[in-house]
Design a protein around this motif. Sequence first.
Motif, mmCIF file in Angstrom:
data_model
loop_
_atom_site.group_PDB
_atom_site.id
_atom_site.type_symbol
_atom_site.label_atom_id
_atom_site.label_comp_id
_atom_site.label_asym_id
_atom_site.label_seq_id
_atom_site.Cartn_x
_atom_site.Cartn_y
_atom_site.Cartn_z
ATOM 1 N N THR A 32 -3.608 4.125 0.324
ATOM 2 C CA THR A 32 -4.210 3.666 -0.931
ATOM 3 C C THR A 32 -3.545 2.356 -1.366
ATOM 4 O OG1 THR A 32 -2.661 4.980 -2.246
ATOM 5 C CG2 THR A 32 -4.778 5.991 -1.740
ATOM 6 N N TRP A 33 -4.298 1.535 -2.084
ATOM 7 C CA TRP A 33 -3.800 0.273 -2.610
ATOM 8 C C TRP A 33 -4.669 -0.139 -3.778
ATOM 9 C CZ3 TRP A 33 -6.489 1.052 1.799
ATOM 10 C CH2 TRP A 33 -7.736 0.434 1.890
ATOM 11 N N GLN A 34 -4.174 -1.052 -4.578
ATOM 12 C CA GLN A 34 -4.914 -1.595 -5.716
ATOM 13 C C GLN A 34 -5.503 -2.947 -5.344
ATOM 14 O OE1 GLN A 34 -4.944 1.281 -7.991
ATOM 15 N NE2 GLN A 34 -5.175 -0.464 -9.321
ATOM 16 N N GLY A 35 -6.674 -3.248 -5.866
ATOM 17 C CA GLY A 35 -7.221 -4.591 -5.731
ATOM 18 C C GLY A 35 -6.364 -5.553 -6.544
ATOM 19 N N ASP A 36 -6.328 -6.814 -6.164
ATOM 20 C CA ASP A 36 -5.449 -7.778 -6.817
ATOM 21 C C ASP A 36 -6.064 -8.457 -8.028
ATOM 22 O OD1 ASP A 36 -3.022 -7.532 -5.428
ATOM 23 O OD2 ASP A 36 -3.912 -8.513 -3.702
ATOM 24 N N TYR A 79 0.859 -1.180 0.000
ATOM 25 C CA TYR A 79 0.000 0.000 0.000
ATOM 26 C C TYR A 79 0.898 1.234 0.000
ATOM 27 C CZ TYR A 79 1.220 -0.421 4.925
ATOM 28 O OH TYR A 79 1.929 -0.567 6.099
ATOM 29 N N ASP A 80 0.319 2.382 -0.315
ATOM 30 C CA ASP A 80 1.041 3.656 -0.279
ATOM 31 C C ASP A 80 0.416 4.532 0.800
ATOM 32 O OD1 ASP A 80 2.732 3.089 -2.489
ATOM 33 O OD2 ASP A 80 1.086 3.584 -3.851
ATOM 34 N N VAL A 81 1.263 5.290 1.508
ATOM 35 C CA VAL A 81 0.791 6.191 2.558
ATOM 36 C C VAL A 81 1.237 7.602 2.215
ATOM 37 C CG1 VAL A 81 0.884 6.752 5.015
ATOM 38 C CG2 VAL A 81 0.970 4.364 4.289
ATOM 39 N N GLN A 82 0.266 8.507 2.193
ATOM 40 C CA GLN A 82 0.551 9.937 2.020
ATOM 41 C C GLN A 82 0.178 10.635 3.316
ATOM 42 O OE1 GLN A 82 -1.865 11.056 -1.317
ATOM 43 N NE2 GLN A 82 -0.358 10.345 -2.800
ATOM 44 N N SER A 87 -8.667 0.994 -7.485
ATOM 45 C CA SER A 87 -7.899 1.541 -6.373
ATOM 46 C C SER A 87 -8.832 1.763 -5.183
ATOM 47 C CB SER A 87 -7.266 2.865 -6.801
ATOM 48 O OG SER A 87 -6.551 3.420 -5.732
ATOM 49 N N GLN A 88 -8.354 1.436 -4.000
ATOM 50 C CA GLN A 88 -9.133 1.604 -2.778
ATOM 51 C C GLN A 88 -8.333 2.469 -1.814
ATOM 52 O OE1 GLN A 88 -10.638 -2.308 -1.394
ATOM 53 N NE2 GLN A 88 -9.803 -3.096 -3.306
ATOM 54 N N SER A 89 -9.010 3.088 -0.873
ATOM 55 C CA SER A 89 -8.297 3.937 0.079
ATOM 56 C C SER A 89 -9.084 4.082 1.371
ATOM 57 C CB SER A 89 -8.039 5.319 -0.525
ATOM 58 O OG SER A 89 -9.254 6.012 -0.694
ATOM 59 N N LEU A 90 -8.369 4.523 2.377
ATOM 60 C CA LEU A 90 -8.972 4.931 3.644
ATOM 61 C C LEU A 90 -8.051 5.970 4.262
ATOM 62 C CD1 LEU A 90 -7.343 3.460 6.270
ATOM 63 C CD2 LEU A 90 -8.533 1.500 5.375
ATOM 64 N N THR A 91 -8.581 6.705 5.220
ATOM 65 C CA THR A 91 -7.812 7.747 5.887
ATOM 66 C C THR A 91 -7.735 7.426 7.373
ATOM 67 O OG1 THR A 91 -8.593 9.366 4.263
ATOM 68 C CG2 THR A 91 -7.656 10.228 6.301
ATOM 69 N N LEU A 92 -6.526 7.501 7.905
ATOM 70 C CA LEU A 92 -6.294 7.265 9.324
ATOM 71 C C LEU A 92 -5.932 8.576 10.004
ATOM 72 C CD1 LEU A 92 -3.988 4.112 9.061
ATOM 73 C CD2 LEU A 92 -6.393 4.146 9.674
ATOM 74 N N THR A 93 -6.560 8.864 11.123
ATOM 75 C CA THR A 93 -6.194 9.986 11.977
ATOM 76 C C THR A 93 -5.919 9.408 13.366
ATOM 77 O OG1 THR A 93 -8.408 10.509 12.779
ATOM 78 C CG2 THR A 93 -7.770 11.479 10.662
ATOM 79 N N PRO A 94 -5.441 10.223 14.293
ATOM 80 C CA PRO A 94 -5.191 9.677 15.630
ATOM 81 C C PRO A 94 -6.455 9.169 16.341
ATOM 82 C CG PRO A 94 -3.988 11.721 15.338
ATOM 83 C CD PRO A 94 -4.872 11.571 14.145
ATOM 84 N N THR A 95 -7.646 9.614 15.926
ATOM 85 C CA THR A 95 -8.864 9.216 16.645
ATOM 86 C C THR A 95 -9.890 8.478 15.800
ATOM 87 O OG1 THR A 95 -9.853 11.372 16.189
ATOM 88 C CG2 THR A 95 -8.667 11.130 18.286
ATOM 89 N N VAL A 96 -9.810 8.568 14.460
ATOM 90 C CA VAL A 96 -10.833 7.945 13.611
ATOM 91 C C VAL A 96 -10.215 7.283 12.392
ATOM 92 C CG1 VAL A 96 -12.670 9.553 14.295
ATOM 93 C CG2 VAL A 96 -11.323 10.030 12.264
#
Length: 190
Positions: free
Chosen positions: A23-27, A11-14, A73-82
């Motif tokens: 973000t990452w690609q489906g296989d 996966y890639d992290v920005q 392509s799929q993605s999610l966002t990580l924060t310290p609380t959510v």
Amino acid sequence: MNTKARFDQGYDVQHDGDRQIVTWQGDGLSWVAYVILPLGLLGLLPLSLTAFWFVPVILIGGLSFLVYLSFQSQSLTLTPTVIIKGGQEYDLAKISEFLIDNPMDKEVSVVAPPGMIIGGTGIAGASLAATGLMANAASSAVLAGSMAISRAAAKRRFRVRMRYGARVVTLARNLKQDRAIALFDLLTRT
């Protein structure tokens, strides 16, 4: 001379302030799909010459969309609380567990009634017995092929999910096991 091994975390992290956009690609599809899909489409060609020409068009369009979804392509966002996925915010404190599953990798049990081969004497009885044996062998071959296709497709169907209260939310889908484990590790370190 040694070469440096390529490091791929799956996966890639920005970084955007205190947010991490992952973000990452489906296989994609298994090799079996590249054999089955063209054969299935060839089987639909005779329908395109009849009054039911719209059936192959709808099926080809639907299959194309499913193939697109498996590679997207799929993605999610990580924060310290959510965790933010699909416009929804999920509080980390309310997530009880992360899990990896595979909807296609289940114990397969094949049940069949005992077979009976009827035969008799002479040419007619021998041909009846041979026909019964051939039918049994053909059904066994179809069953074995179906199980092989299912096993090959299951290798790219892993999901990463989280339990949020009484719901299970899918965070990633259509992954190989190694990429699913890498994402699972990232989420459990957060």
